[in-house]
Design a protein around this motif. Structure first.
Motif, PDB file in Angstrom:
ATOM      1  N   PRO A  42      -3.834   7.415  -4.876  1.00  0.00           N
ATOM      2  CA  PRO A  42      -4.285   8.482  -3.983  1.00  0.00           C
ATOM      3  C   PRO A  42      -3.965   8.192  -2.513  1.00  0.00           C
ATOM      4  CG  PRO A  42      -6.151   7.260  -4.875  1.00  0.00           C
ATOM      5  CD  PRO A  42      -4.936   6.765  -5.567  1.00  0.00           C
ATOM      6  N   VAL A  43      -3.520   9.230  -1.836  1.00  0.00           N
ATOM      7  CA  VAL A  43      -3.221   9.136  -0.407  1.00  0.00           C
ATOM      8  C   VAL A  43      -4.403   9.759   0.341  1.00  0.00           C
ATOM      9  CG1 VAL A  43      -1.624   9.788   1.419  1.00  0.00           C
ATOM     10  CG2 VAL A  43      -0.763   9.341  -0.887  1.00  0.00           C
ATOM     11  N   ALA A  94       0.828  -1.209   0.000  1.00  0.00           N
ATOM     12  CA  ALA A  94       0.000   0.000   0.000  1.00  0.00           C
ATOM     13  C   ALA A  94       0.860   1.257   0.000  1.00  0.00           C
ATOM     14  CB  ALA A  94      -0.936  -0.013   1.206  1.00  0.00           C
ATOM     15  N   VAL A  95       1.886   1.272   0.826  1.00  0.00           N
ATOM     16  CA  VAL A  95       2.775   2.432   0.885  1.00  0.00           C
ATOM     17  C   VAL A  95       3.540   2.582  -0.423  1.00  0.00           C
ATOM     18  CG1 VAL A  95       4.822   3.391   2.019  1.00  0.00           C
ATOM     19  CG2 VAL A  95       2.976   2.435   3.389  1.00  0.00           C
ATOM     20  N   LEU A  96       4.013   1.497  -0.966  1.00  0.00           N
ATOM     21  CA  LEU A  96       4.724   1.538  -2.242  1.00  0.00           C
ATOM     22  C   LEU A  96       3.818   2.060  -3.354  1.00  0.00           C
ATOM     23  CD1 LEU A  96       7.469   0.702  -3.534  1.00  0.00           C
ATOM     24  CD2 LEU A  96       6.334  -1.400  -4.216  1.00  0.00           C
ATOM     25  N   VAL A 141       3.509   5.861  -2.814  1.00  0.00           N
ATOM     26  CA  VAL A 141       4.736   6.635  -3.018  1.00  0.00           C
ATOM     27  C   VAL A 141       5.237   6.528  -4.458  1.00  0.00           C
ATOM     28  CG1 VAL A 141       7.168   6.817  -2.344  1.00  0.00           C
ATOM     29  CG2 VAL A 141       5.416   6.480  -0.605  1.00  0.00           C
ATOM     30  N   VAL A 142       5.299   5.321  -4.987  1.00  0.00           N
ATOM     31  CA  VAL A 142       5.923   5.108  -6.288  1.00  0.00           C
ATOM     32  C   VAL A 142       4.914   5.198  -7.437  1.00  0.00           C
ATOM     33  CG1 VAL A 142       7.210   3.434  -7.681  1.00  0.00           C
ATOM     34  CG2 VAL A 142       7.748   3.713  -5.275  1.00  0.00           C
TER      35      VAL A 142
END
Length: 54
Positions: A29-30, A19-21, A24-25
């Motif tokens: 959407p955050v 999820a973080v990847l 970020v990459v």
């Protein structure tokens, strides 16, 4: 760590990392909900480790 919690920890870390990847990459959407649930996964892993009795 027991036989049951080991795979759970690995899958939680993998899900949170994916999820973080993605955010970020890959530019996904955050959102506040997404960050909350990723943190909830990590809190669950820490909670299991803290209460495992080892």
């Amino acid at each position: 760590m027991t036989v049951v919690t080991g795979p759970f920890v690995v899958s939680c870390i993998g899900a949170a990392g994916a999820a973080v990847l993605g955010m970020v990459v890959l530019g996904e959407p955050v959102t506040a909900a997404r960050i909350f649930f990723v943190c909830l996964l990590l809190v669950a892993v820490v909670g299991l480790k803290a209460t495992s009795g080892h």
